[in-house]
Design a protein around this motif. Structure first.
Motif, short mmCIF file in Angstrom:
data_model
loop_
_atom_site.label_atom_id
_atom_site.label_comp_id
_atom_site.label_asym_id
_atom_site.label_seq_id
_atom_site.Cartn_x
_atom_site.Cartn_y
_atom_site.Cartn_z
N HIS A 23 0.93 -1.13 0.05
CA HIS A 23 -0.06 0.25 0.17
C HIS A 23 1.02 1.28 0.08
CE1 HIS A 23 -2.71 -3.09 1.48
NE2 HIS A 23 -3.49 -2.62 1.04
N ALA A 24 2.25 1.07 0.49
CA ALA A 24 2.95 2.30 0.56
C ALA A 24 3.60 2.67 -0.78
CB ALA A 24 4.04 2.04 1.36
N MET A 25 4.09 3.98 -0.89
CA MET A 25 4.63 4.58 -2.15
C MET A 25 6.13 4.48 -2.23
SD MET A 25 1.83 4.58 -3.94
CE MET A 25 2.42 5.74 -5.51
N SER A 26 6.64 4.96 -0.90
CA SER A 26 8.12 5.19 -0.77
C SER A 26 8.71 3.96 -0.78
CB SER A 26 8.58 6.12 0.00
OG SER A 26 8.00 5.62 1.39
N GLU A 50 9.21 -1.60 4.94
CA GLU A 50 8.71 -1.79 6.14
C GLU A 50 7.54 -3.02 5.78
OE1 GLU A 50 8.05 -2.19 10.07
OE2 GLU A 50 9.67 -1.04 9.11
N GLU A 51 6.65 -2.65 4.86
CA GLU A 51 5.63 -3.42 4.37
C GLU A 51 6.15 -4.85 4.11
OE1 GLU A 51 1.80 -2.59 2.20
OE2 GLU A 51 2.77 -0.53 2.12
N ASP A 86 6.96 -7.44 6.98
CA ASP A 86 5.95 -8.43 7.40
C ASP A 86 5.37 -9.19 6.43
OD1 ASP A 86 5.91 -6.70 9.58
OD2 ASP A 86 4.61 -5.12 9.11
N ARG A 87 5.38 -8.88 5.22
CA ARG A 87 4.98 -9.65 4.26
C ARG A 87 5.76 -11.00 4.06
NH1 ARG A 87 5.21 -10.39 -1.57
NH2 ARG A 87 3.00 -11.08 -2.53
N ALA A 88 7.00 -10.76 4.24
CA ALA A 88 7.98 -11.91 4.06
C ALA A 88 7.67 -12.90 5.17
CB ALA A 88 9.47 -11.48 4.09
N THR A 89 7.43 -12.27 6.26
CA THR A 89 7.36 -13.65 7.46
C THR A 89 6.02 -14.20 7.17
OG1 THR A 89 8.19 -11.98 8.79
CG2 THR A 89 6.66 -13.45 9.90
N ARG A 90 4.80 -13.39 6.66
CA ARG A 90 3.76 -14.12 6.45
C ARG A 90 3.65 -15.19 5.42
NH1 ARG A 90 1.63 -9.03 6.03
NH2 ARG A 90 1.15 -9.49 3.81
N LEU A 91 4.57 -14.99 4.22
CA LEU A 91 4.85 -15.97 3.31
C LEU A 91 5.86 -16.90 3.42
CD1 LEU A 91 4.27 -13.37 0.18
CD2 LEU A 91 2.61 -14.85 1.17
N GLY A 92 6.51 -16.86 4.41
CA GLY A 92 7.78 -17.72 4.72
C GLY A 92 8.77 -17.46 3.98
N LEU A 93 9.10 -16.26 3.40
CA LEU A 93 10.36 -16.05 2.47
C LEU A 93 11.70 -16.20 3.36
CD1 LEU A 93 8.81 -13.37 0.26
CD2 LEU A 93 8.80 -15.91 -0.25
N VAL A 94 12.68 -16.76 3.28
CA VAL A 94 13.99 -16.87 3.73
C VAL A 94 14.91 -15.80 3.32
CG1 VAL A 94 13.71 -19.07 4.25
CG2 VAL A 94 14.84 -18.61 2.18
N ALA A 95 14.59 -15.23 2.00
CA ALA A 95 15.83 -14.10 1.68
C ALA A 95 14.74 -13.13 0.71
CB ALA A 95 16.67 -14.77 0.76
N ALA A 153 14.34 -9.40 -1.78
CA ALA A 153 14.92 -8.41 -2.69
C ALA A 153 15.34 -7.10 -2.04
CB ALA A 153 13.91 -8.13 -3.78
N ALA A 154 16.10 -6.29 -2.62
CA ALA A 154 16.42 -5.09 -2.33
C ALA A 154 15.27 -4.25 -2.21
CB ALA A 154 17.80 -4.48 -3.00
N PRO A 155 15.27 -3.28 -1.01
CA PRO A 155 13.85 -2.34 -1.15
C PRO A 155 13.65 -1.54 -2.49
CG PRO A 155 15.13 -2.10 0.68
CD PRO A 155 16.05 -2.96 -0.17
N VAL A 156 14.57 -1.21 -3.31
CA VAL A 156 14.67 -0.52 -4.45
C VAL A 156 14.17 -1.39 -5.52
CG1 VAL A 156 16.73 -0.75 -5.29
CG2 VAL A 156 15.67 1.13 -5.83
N ALA A 157 14.38 -2.53 -5.53
CA ALA A 157 14.02 -3.40 -6.30
C ALA A 157 12.55 -3.91 -6.12
CB ALA A 157 14.56 -4.67 -6.41
N VAL A 158 12.07 -3.83 -4.98
CA VAL A 158 10.48 -4.07 -4.73
C VAL A 158 9.73 -3.00 -4.95
CG1 VAL A 158 8.91 -4.71 -2.76
CG2 VAL A 158 11.24 -5.74 -2.91
N ALA A 159 10.29 -1.70 -4.59
CA ALA A 159 9.52 -0.47 -4.92
C ALA A 159 9.42 -0.26 -6.51
CB ALA A 159 10.13 0.74 -4.24
#
Length: 260
Positions: free
Chosen positions: A142-145, A151-152, A155-164, A166-172
């Motif tokens: 939901h965030a833009m920056s 930060e989002e 939390d999402r990685a924990t819910r989905l069981g991701l162990v590694a 991406a860099a924040p800029v790649a996700v954004a």
């Protein structure tokens, strides 16, 4: 424990890192290429890849912004078109045919590849927990920056069981491209054996999106997992691998016995 090897595939923007299993397999038999999601890495497939047998090589690209793949500082370098161009280079580097398996954003990357570059080199398609048009229903962030998305993402990685991750800029950067995507027009032109796999309880990409994809791709099969959310690989990696092998076996009757 299965040993993963690493190799690099040349792309216009640098060398893309790929984790590999079964590199000793007959090159003529091709490969399974497994695509992770928007904030994941190749490690998302760590439990699935070893279960795909020794018939073919398994390649798991770390898309840009992950691992030792190129990591531009510009968010605009992480569009679906960039990811699809990198994927095109990976497929071109495989001597034999490729069964392409995409999860979450990997589905959008696969569909972008088909729309931009065609199906040359592919012999099958598995689309898991995906969408052809996120719009307002498949909302991953939901965030833009970049800072707020990071930060989002934690939390999402924990819910989905991701162990590694991406860099924040790649996700954004990826989310800016993904949320505007509409690949529905590409679906009817797909002429590959296709399996659409979706969890009934997917809260990141509702089941209706998987149904739409399966209905629009000619002769696609739809497999719905009850009591499963957005990450079916974490839910049951053995079952996921078997689903991929069944699709491959449908086009290769000589190896059907390997999936039982």
């Amino acid at each position: 424990m299965t040993a993963f090897t690493t190799e690099f595939v040349a792309t216009p923007d640098g060398a893309l890192e790929c984790l590999c299993v079964n590199r000793q397999a007959d090159p003529a038999r091709g490969a399974f290429v497994l695509l992770h999601g928007i904030q994941g890495t190749a490690s998302a497939w760590s439990e699935v890849a070893p279960r795909l047998g020794g018939e073919r090589t398994v390649l798991m690209p770390n898309m840009r912004g992950r691992g030792r793949s190129p990591a531009p500082e510009d968010p605009g370098a992480y569009t679906l078109e960039h990811f699809a161009a990198d994927l095109h280079a990976v497929i071109a580097a495989v001597p034999g045919p490729v069964t392409l398996v995409g999860w979450s954003m990997g589905v959008l990357v696969a569909l972008t590849l088909l729309a931009r570059h065609g199906a040359h080199g592919l012999d099958g398609l598995v689309l898991a927990s995906g969408t052809a048009r996120p719009a307002g229903e498949a909302v991953w962030f939901h965030a833009m920056s970049a800072a707020d998305i990071a930060e989002e993402a934690r939390d999402r990685a924990t819910r989905l069981g991701l162990v590694a991750c991406a860099a924040p800029v790649a996700v954004a950067g990826a989310w800016a491209s993904v949320r505007m995507a509409d690949l529905r027009p590409a679906l009817a032109g797909i002429r590959l054996p296709t399996l659409v796999l979706h969890g009934e309880q997917d809260d990141q990409c509702p089941l209706a999106h998987g149904r739409l994809i399966a209905a629009a791709i000619p002769d696609a099969a739809l497999e719905i997992w009850p009591d499963t959310g957005h990450n079916p690989m974490a839910r049951d990696p053995q079952r996921f691998a078997q689903a991929v092998l069944r699709l491959y076996g449908a086009t290769r009757p000589d190896i059907v016995s390997a999936i039982h």
